[in-house]
Structure formats: structure tokens, C-alpha cells
Scaffold this active site. Structure first.
Site, PDB file in Angstrom:
ATOM      1  N   SER A 159      25.202  17.866  11.843  1.00 45.43           N
ATOM      2  CA  SER A 159      25.869  19.162  11.755  1.00 45.43           C
ATOM      3  C   SER A 159      25.161  20.146  10.835  1.00 45.43           C
ATOM      4  O   SER A 159      25.648  21.258  10.636  1.00 45.43           O
ATOM      5  CB  SER A 159      27.309  18.965  11.273  1.00 45.43           C
ATOM      6  OG  SER A 159      27.311  18.338  10.017  1.00 45.43           O
TER       7      SER A 159
ATOM      8  N   THR B 287      29.844  21.634   7.979  1.00 41.58           N
ATOM      9  CA  THR B 287      28.980  22.533   7.211  1.00 41.58           C
ATOM     10  C   THR B 287      28.940  22.004   5.805  1.00 41.58           C
ATOM     11  O   THR B 287      29.959  21.518   5.321  1.00 41.58           O
ATOM     12  CB  THR B 287      29.636  23.939   7.155  1.00 41.58           C
ATOM     13  OG1 THR B 287      29.657  24.468   8.460  1.00 41.58           O
ATOM     14  CG2 THR B 287      28.931  24.880   6.214  1.00 41.58           C
TER      15      THR B 287
ATOM     16  N   THR C 131      24.530  25.202   7.868  1.00 41.35           N
ATOM     17  CA  THR C 131      25.118  24.494   9.001  1.00 41.35           C
ATOM     18  C   THR C 131      24.295  24.695  10.274  1.00 41.35           C
ATOM     19  O   THR C 131      23.521  25.652  10.370  1.00 41.35           O
ATOM     20  CB  THR C 131      26.546  25.037   9.264  1.00 41.35           C
ATOM     21  OG1 THR C 131      27.200  24.218  10.238  1.00 41.35           O
ATOM     22  CG2 THR C 131      26.537  26.459   9.783  1.00 41.35           C
TER      23      THR C 131
ATOM     24  N   ARG D 248      25.498  32.507  19.163  1.00 45.58           N
ATOM     25  CA  ARG D 248      26.750  32.519  18.391  1.00 45.58           C
ATOM     26  C   ARG D 248      26.465  32.274  16.900  1.00 45.58           C
ATOM     27  O   ARG D 248      25.703  31.395  16.531  1.00 45.58           O
ATOM     28  CB  ARG D 248      27.688  31.433  18.915  1.00 45.58           C
ATOM     29  CG  ARG D 248      29.038  31.343  18.172  1.00 45.58           C
ATOM     30  CD  ARG D 248      29.010  30.315  17.062  1.00 45.58           C
ATOM     31  NE  ARG D 248      30.329  30.099  16.453  1.00 45.58           N
ATOM     32  CZ  ARG D 248      30.525  29.374  15.354  1.00 45.58           C
ATOM     33  NH1 ARG D 248      29.517  28.803  14.746  1.00 45.58           N
ATOM     34  NH2 ARG D 248      31.727  29.221  14.854  1.00 45.58           N
ATOM     35  N   VAL D 249      27.090  33.088  16.075  1.00 44.03           N
ATOM     36  CA  VAL D 249      26.959  32.916  14.628  1.00 44.03           C
ATOM     37  C   VAL D 249      28.360  32.708  14.071  1.00 44.03           C
ATOM     38  O   VAL D 249      29.291  33.422  14.435  1.00 44.03           O
ATOM     39  CB  VAL D 249      26.296  34.155  13.995  1.00 44.03           C
ATOM     40  CG1 VAL D 249      26.342  34.087  12.473  1.00 44.03           C
ATOM     41  CG2 VAL D 249      24.846  34.283  14.468  1.00 44.03           C
ATOM     42  N   GLY D 250      28.504  31.737  13.200  1.00 37.28           N
ATOM     43  CA  GLY D 250      29.814  31.454  12.617  1.00 37.28           C
ATOM     44  C   GLY D 250      29.996  32.111  11.263  1.00 37.28           C
ATOM     45  O   GLY D 250      29.341  33.107  10.934  1.00 37.28           O
ATOM     46  N   ASP D 251      30.878  31.544  10.469  1.00 42.00           N
ATOM     47  CA  ASP D 251      31.184  32.093   9.145  1.00 42.00           C
ATOM     48  C   ASP D 251      30.119  31.752   8.105  1.00 42.00           C
ATOM     49  O   ASP D 251      29.944  32.479   7.124  1.00 42.00           O
ATOM     50  CB  ASP D 251      32.526  31.538   8.653  1.00 42.00           C
ATOM     51  CG  ASP D 251      32.542  30.009   8.618  1.00 42.00           C
ATOM     52  OD1 ASP D 251      31.891  29.376   9.482  1.00 42.00           O
ATOM     53  OD2 ASP D 251      33.189  29.435   7.721  1.00 42.00           O
TER      54      ASP D 251
ATOM     55  N   THR E  64      34.645  25.677   5.606  1.00 46.67           N
ATOM     56  CA  THR E  64      34.119  24.895   6.717  1.00 46.67           C
ATOM     57  C   THR E  64      35.183  24.876   7.816  1.00 46.67           C
ATOM     58  O   THR E  64      36.342  25.173   7.569  1.00 46.67           O
ATOM     59  CB  THR E  64      33.768  23.462   6.249  1.00 46.67           C
ATOM     60  OG1 THR E  64      33.239  22.726   7.363  1.00 46.67           O
ATOM     61  CG2 THR E  64      34.975  22.723   5.703  1.00 46.67           C
ATOM     62  N   GLY E  65      34.762  24.559   9.010  1.00 49.59           N
ATOM     63  CA  GLY E  65      35.708  24.546  10.127  1.00 49.59           C
ATOM     64  C   GLY E  65      35.393  25.652  11.112  1.00 49.59           C
ATOM     65  O   GLY E  65      34.266  26.153  11.142  1.00 49.59           O
TER      66      GLY E  65
ATOM     67  N   GLY F 297      34.570  28.725  12.412  1.00 47.82           N
ATOM     68  CA  GLY F 297      34.084  29.905  11.704  1.00 47.82           C
ATOM     69  C   GLY F 297      34.734  31.199  12.131  1.00 47.82           C
ATOM     70  O   GLY F 297      34.927  32.106  11.303  1.00 47.82           O
TER      71      GLY F 297
HETATM   72  N1  ASP Z   1      32.001  26.769   9.936  1.00 48.71           N
HETATM   73  C1  ASP Z   1      30.973  26.311  10.817  1.00 48.71           C
HETATM   74  C2  ASP Z   1      30.818  27.292  11.945  1.00 48.71           C
HETATM   75  O1  ASP Z   1      31.789  27.836  12.417  1.00 48.71           O
HETATM   76  C3  ASP Z   1      31.178  24.951  11.381  1.00 48.71           C
HETATM   77  C4  ASP Z   1      31.894  23.939  10.514  1.00 48.71           C
HETATM   78  O2  ASP Z   1      31.981  24.065   9.326  1.00 48.71           O
HETATM   79  O3  ASP Z   1      32.429  22.979  11.041  1.00 48.71           O
HETATM   80  O4  ASP Z   1      29.715  27.476  12.394  1.00 48.71           O
END
Ligand code: ASP
Length: 321
Positions: free
Chosen positions: A79, A181, A199, A209-212, A232-233, A235
Site C-alpha cells: 500500500s 497509508t 501511499t 486519481r489522487v487521494g487525501d 488514512t482511509g 481519501g
Molecule cells: N488515504 C489513502 C487514499 O485515499 C488510502 C489509505 O489510507 O488507505 O489514497
């Protein structure tokens, strides 16, 4: 992946105290500097590297960079960094950001072929007038700064991707498997805070795609007067509430790190009462006094703490559901 991480913990003598789950919820406070905290079980191995710097009175910025490089460089961590699960087109695209005690920050998003995106993010911070570089531009910048182009898709991750392609269903699973992450925050002996977040993002995401995680204020925020937070999680849900910035601002208004993390999670539940039952988001925070907070939507969000009083221990946060 879950099983192998757990095995790692149980086999590591450093983490012998993991068994004492009764300590988990009691540990929300630590007052002695330095301290480093990081998300998930792999945070423990990362903390060890960070601690080498912090324990010698080094700078928190150097500690968080060195710390998160550990899972970035580990091909078995699917990850983060090398070996990260790819997007739906089979491309490993990485997101990372870093922030120091002066509010300097740098980030890269959708960066391919570079094992340590966190170090590219630091270079963006230190060598350019910008905060965020993305995609080809970020790669070009990395190569110009001496980073090596590598293939990040390991045979193991490629196999998982090919298996996924059979059904090609995009369904993030709560707590790891296809997301995770490392977010790390450190308070050094000089009482300065820094943070890093890195991450490979949600596995099998749309290309681009870009997350948080690389977004300052979402995946990470540091305010040296108050504290710092990381997430985390899923995003998208963190971006919607400017999660890490929200946690820091709540601390500024007088909430403890724990209360601030809880209120941020509650904000997500308020926004998405239905969806929030099926996804994971976790926040981790540290204030200037070394107090720690952690809270998640679902059970299973773990984090690692290393300080003079806490010998690199993994805790599980409380959760909303
Ligand atoms: N927060 C990360 C994202 O959305 C993924 C993760 O932390 O599980 O890219």
C-alpha cells in the site's frame, strides 16, 4: 496482508508489549519529548528509523522522512511505495507530502517509478517555489534531482492486480487489503513538529486519481504552535472535510488531540450517514505537549507510538462504529 503484518508484529521483540491490549485505550497521553507516532502496524518499523534521529536530538523533519522511507522501500508492503498495488491500468502511482515546523511543505501526486516519493516531496519543498507537483512533471523533477527510475510493480502486486481484473470491481475493503497509508508525526527534543504522509492510494483506482495523502490540510497538517494530524482511509471523505487541518484547528480551539480526532470522524458520519458504515477513515494527532489522539470510523485502526515512556508500541484506536 493482514495476516503477514500481524505475524511481523508477533515475531518482533521490539513489539513485545503488543499483547497487552488492556493498555490500548489508556494510552492517549505522553508528555516527554521526543515522540513519534505513525499509522497502522507498519508504523512500528518506521518509528524505529525515526527514533534513531529523534533520540540523538535530531530534527523531526529528518526523522519523519527517514521513518516513512521504511514501508516505501519494502516490496512486501502493498500500500506504499515499491510493491504498492497499481491502479486499474496496472500503473503504480504514488502520493506523498511532508511539512515542517515553519509551515514549509512539499508534495507529489500520481508519481510513477520512484521508490521514495516522500524524498521527492521534500525536494519540492526545499528546491522549488511550489507545493505540489503531479504526474509526468513530478517524475521529470525527480529524475532531474538524481532519483532513479524503477519498476515499482512487483510480481506479487501484479498477480493481485491480474486477479482483480477478472471481476474488475472497485470496492475498497475496510482496514487494509486494498488501501493503507503511512502518516507519521514527530515532536523533537527542540519541541518542533513535522509530519510526512505517503501511499500508493486506493488500489485499482482510476488512473490519475489522487487521494487525501498528498494534499496539505487533508492527509497531513502541521502547525508548530498547536499540533499536527494525519489521516488514512478513504481519501475522498478526508478531502471533503479538510480532515487533518480540521483536527489541528479543533485543537487550537482547545480540544485535546483525542477529542479533535473524534469530532473530525463525527463530521464524516454527519456528511455520509449511510456510506460511513462501510468504509474506514482514521485520524492520528499529536499536540505540542506530546498528547496523542486517534480515532476511526471502524474498529481495526492501529497506530504505533515511540517515546521515552512508550517503547514502540502498537495501539488500536477507539472507533465510531
Ligand atoms: N488515504 C489513502 C487514499 O485515499 C488510502 C489509505 O489510507 O488507505 O489514497
Amino acid at each position: 496482508m493482514k495476516t503477514s503484518r500481524r505475524k511481523f508484529i508477533l515475531s518482533s521483540s521490539l513489539l513485545a508489549s503488543f499483547g497487552s491490549l488492556s493498555k490500548i485505550f489508556a494510552q492517549e497521553k505522553t508528555s516527554t519529548k521526543p515522540v513519534v507516532i505513525s499509522t497502522w502496524n507498519f508504523g512500528a518499523a518506521a518509528n524505529v528509523e525515526a527514533w534513531k534521529i529523534l533520540s540523538k536530538d535530531g530534527r523531526s523533519l529528518d526523522a519523519v522522512e527517514a521513518g516513512v522511507q521504511v514501508p516505501e522501500g519494502d516490496p512486501k508492503e502493498t500500500s506504499v511505495g515499491l510493491g504498492g498495488l497499481p491502479d486499474r491500468d496496472g500503473r503504480v502511482t504514488l502520493d506523498a507530502c511532508i511539512m515542517d515546523e515553519f509551515s514549509n511543505c512539499g508534495a507529489v501526486a500520481c508519481l510513477e517509478h520512484i521508490v521514495h516519493p516522500i524524498s521527492v516531496a521534500r525536494k519540492v519543498m526545499e528546491k522549488t517555489p511550489h507545493v505540489l507537483l503531479v504526474g509526468d512533471g513530478a517524475l521529470q523533477f525527480a529524475l532531474a534531482n538524481g532519483f532513479k527510475k524503477e519498476n515499482l510493480l512487483t510480481p506479487e502486486s501484479e498477480k493481485i492486480w491480474k486477479e482483480w481484473l477478472k471481476k474488475a470491481e472497485y470496492k475498497p475493503i475496510v482496514n487494509i487489503e486494498n488501501h493503507d497509508t503511512i502518516g507519521m508525526i514527530a515532536l523533537d527534543a527542540s519541541q518542533n513538529l513535522s509530519g510526512a504522509c505517503t501511499t500508493s492510494g486506493m488500489a485499482f483506482k482510476l488512473h490519475g486519481r489522487v487521494g487525501d495523502s498528498p494534499i496539505i490540510g487533508a492527509g497531513l497538517f502541521v502547525d508548530n504552535e498547536i499540533g499536527a494530524a494525519t489521516s488514512t482511509g478513504v481519501g475522498e471523505e478526508v478531502i471533503r472535510i479538510c480532515g487533518s487541518h480540521l483536527v489541528v484547528e479543533l485543537m487550537r480551539q482547545g480540544r485535546s488531540p483525542q477529542q479533535a480526532c473524534e469530532q473530525a470522524v463525527q463530521r464524516i458520519v454527519k456528511n455520509q450517514p449511510g456510506k460511513s458504515k462501510e468504509m474506514q477513515v482514521g485520524f492520528l494527532a499529536l499536540n505540542k505537549n506530546g498528547e496523542i489522539g486517534a480515532y476511526a470510523l471502524q474498529k481495526g485502526f492501529t497506530y504505533a507510538v515511540y517515546s521515552p515512556e512508550v517503547p514502540n508500541t502498537i495501539f488500536e484506536s477507539k472507533s465510531y462504529y
